[in-house]
Enzyme design. Sequence first.
Site, short mmCIF file in Angstrom:
data_model
loop_
_atom_site.label_atom_id
_atom_site.label_comp_id
_atom_site.label_asym_id
_atom_site.label_seq_id
_atom_site.Cartn_x
_atom_site.Cartn_y
_atom_site.Cartn_z
N LEU A 295 111.65 7.97 -6.27
CA LEU A 295 112.78 8.85 -6.53
C LEU A 295 114.01 7.97 -6.75
CD1 LEU A 295 112.42 11.64 -3.78
CD2 LEU A 295 111.85 11.84 -6.21
N ASP A 296 114.90 8.43 -7.61
CA ASP A 296 116.16 7.71 -7.80
C ASP A 296 116.94 7.66 -6.50
OD1 ASP A 296 115.48 7.57 -10.46
OD2 ASP A 296 116.76 9.24 -11.06
N ARG A 297 117.86 6.74 -6.42
CA ARG A 297 118.68 6.57 -5.22
C ARG A 297 119.31 7.88 -4.75
NH1 ARG A 297 122.94 1.87 -3.97
NH2 ARG A 297 124.05 2.82 -2.24
N ASP A 298 119.84 8.66 -5.68
CA ASP A 298 120.58 9.87 -5.30
C ASP A 298 119.76 11.14 -5.44
OD1 ASP A 298 123.03 8.72 -4.50
OD2 ASP A 298 123.58 8.41 -6.59
N THR A 299 118.51 11.02 -5.81
CA THR A 299 117.62 12.19 -5.84
C THR A 299 117.04 12.38 -4.45
OG1 THR A 299 117.07 11.89 -8.17
CG2 THR A 299 115.54 13.19 -6.85
#
Length: 314
Positions: free
Chosen positions: A135-139
């Site tokens: 997952l992306d850092r902010d997801t």
Amino acid sequence: MTRTFVYSISAEESGTKIADYLRNHGYSRHILTCLKHTDDTVLVNGLGVYMNYVLQPDDRLTIVIPEETPSEHIVPVNLPFPVVYEDEDLMIINKPSDMPIHPSIHNYENTLANAAAWYFGQKGENFVYRCINRLDRDTTGLLILAKNRLSGALLSRMSAERKIHRQYLAIATGEIPKCGTIDAPIARACDSAILRQVDFVHGERAITHYRLLKFDGFYSLVLLQLETGRTHQIRAHLASEGHPLAGDTKYGQESFNRRYREKYQLKHQLLHAFRLSFPDGMDGRLSNLSGKCFEAPLPAQFQRIIKEEKLEEK
């Protein structure tokens, strides 16, 4: 952690070499090599044997999978680490926002790996970091961590074959169609090591299925399922259709997003991996997960926007 598996050999399974039997049960070449060169890891009826031993009816095959060298260079840090599910082979985590998956030069003590090292350290257990999906850092949302070599191999294969289904909820700008599929290849954007873009010449195939759940005149609440897993796939795909995610500073339309970023103090894109499900009919070491589905509740910011914007059901 070291893991022991015991198999009772049936008449139908007899006549097979141990190496072939284990290969048919999902053991990777790396694990088989490790067993071959490590004493007291392959036992039949309590006695050590070689991998070319031919199994007989009613044999009791014991496999001891030694752990790799612990992840010593990951610093244990007491960070949020919400455990949704855990057994001897894996754990499912509800990752918060602003947390990278892996340590890097500028993210050495603020990652999910650091949180996992702290968690296992408090339990006095050896720790090797095996994150199966990304997952992306902010997801936010659900991630799988494997706890031993075999579960890591099995889960990685399942993930690569798209047998583990993941669904996302997102808040996108504008009104998207009621349902559809975006089938558009994605490649690295020019002059950027981070950004991705739809690129029909150089891109790799990327497929995103979506369904509109709610719309309020400005925002769409969207259910998404990935058929492929390219970097930034959902963000790049929706942005290419003119519906960037709310709060997404990398792919968003600044004039459309500014008011809502300020109103809700959005610091990241509103994308949440809320559901993770395993197929029916799973056998072997992960049979307890057969047909199971896990969900993570929407983060507070999601819930606030849905409530305050009075999103209407479609």
